[in-house]
Write an enzyme that holds these catalytic residues in place. Structure first.
Site, mmCIF file in Angstrom:
data_model
loop_
_atom_site.group_PDB
_atom_site.id
_atom_site.type_symbol
_atom_site.label_atom_id
_atom_site.label_comp_id
_atom_site.label_asym_id
_atom_site.label_seq_id
_atom_site.Cartn_x
_atom_site.Cartn_y
_atom_site.Cartn_z
ATOM 1 N N CYS A 150 1.283 -1.502 -0.202
ATOM 2 C CA CYS A 150 -0.319 -0.090 -0.162
ATOM 3 C C CYS A 150 1.272 1.617 0.729
ATOM 4 O O CYS A 150 2.427 1.478 0.691
ATOM 5 C CB CYS A 150 -1.024 -0.338 1.105
ATOM 6 N N HIS A 159 -8.760 -3.835 -2.003
ATOM 7 C CA HIS A 159 -7.664 -3.454 -1.173
ATOM 8 C C HIS A 159 -8.508 -1.166 -1.336
ATOM 9 O O HIS A 159 -8.645 -0.788 -0.031
ATOM 10 C CB HIS A 159 -6.089 -3.245 -2.294
ATOM 11 N N GLU A 160 -8.725 -1.296 -2.221
ATOM 12 C CA GLU A 160 -9.092 0.560 -2.349
ATOM 13 C C GLU A 160 -10.362 0.673 -1.811
ATOM 14 O O GLU A 160 -10.446 1.522 -1.262
ATOM 15 C CB GLU A 160 -8.999 1.025 -4.150
ATOM 16 N N HIS A 190 -10.262 0.874 2.029
ATOM 17 C CA HIS A 190 -9.750 2.475 2.342
ATOM 18 C C HIS A 190 -10.870 3.066 2.741
ATOM 19 O O HIS A 190 -11.052 4.373 3.886
ATOM 20 C CB HIS A 190 -9.011 3.249 1.064
#
Ligand code: NI
Length: 164
Positions: free
Chosen positions: A88, A130-131, A134
Site C-alpha cells: 500500500c 484493497h481500494e 480504504h
C-alpha cells in the site's frame, strides 16, 4: 496535481468516507489528482482518503494499464480465492500476505454519475478490494499476521522458485 500520500498513522486513513452526491468540477479535479499522484508513485491503486479527502472515490490501474475511475464503488459479487503479497502506498516499503477473492464484480459511478460495472480477476480484483476497504477506513495490514520488507519478499520469492 500530485498530492502527498498520507501514511498509516494519519487519522484520515481510519475514517469511513462519505458518498459522493455532486458530480461536479471538484470531483473531476479529485479524480485527476488521484491519477496524477498514483502515476507519480507508480502504484496500482489509490483512494481519496490517502490524499486526505474523505469521499468514496478511488482509482485503479486496469489490466491494459489505463485507469478506472470509481465513484461510490461497491463489490456486488465475488468468486474464488487468491493469496499473495499486497502493499500500500500508505505503508511504504512493507508487504503482507492477504487472501482475496479471485474474481469480483464492482458497481460504481463514473465522474458524471453514470452507472458503471467492472468484472475483473487476479491483481485487478485484489486492487478493487484493497481500494474499497480504504473507503471504510480499513487497511490490508489488519488482515495479516506480519509484515515483510522488500528484501524479505525477494528472498521468499527466490526460495519459492528454487523449491520448484
Ligand atoms: Ni492502499
Amino acid at each position: 496535481m500530485i498530492k502527498k500520500i498520507l501514511q498509516k498513522e494519519d487519522p484520515a486513513l481510519h475514517k469511513v468516507c462519505h458518498p459522493v452526491t455532486n458530480f461536479d468540477r471538484k470531483l473531476a479535479g479529485l479524480l485527476e489528482d488521484l491519477i496524477a499522484t498514483l502515476k507519480d508513485a507508480q502504484g496500482l491503486g489509490l483512494a481519496a482518503p490517502q490524499i486526505g479527502i474523505l469521499r468514496r472515490v478511488c482509482v485503479v490501474m486496469d489490466d491494459d494499464e489505463s485507469y478506472l475511475e470509481l465513484v461510490n464503488p461497491e463489490i456486488v459479487s465475488q468468486e474464488g480465492e487468491q493469496e499473495g503479497f499486497e502493499g500500500c502506498l500508505s505503508l511504504a516499503g512493507r508487504y503482507g500476505i492477504v487472501k482475496r477473492p479471485m474474481k469480483v464484480k464492482v458497481k460504481a459511478q463514473d465522474r458524471h454519475g453514470n452507472p458503471v460495472e467492472y468484472e475483473r480477476e487476479g491483481i485487478t480484483a485484489r486492487c478493487f478490494c484493497h481500494e474499497i476497504e480504504h473507503l471504510d477506513g480499513h487497511m490490508y495490514y489488519e488482515k495479516t499476521d506480519r509484515l515483510f520488507t522488500e528484501e524479505e519478499v525477494d528472498e521468499l520469492m527466490r526460495k519459492a522458485e528454487e523449491g520448484e
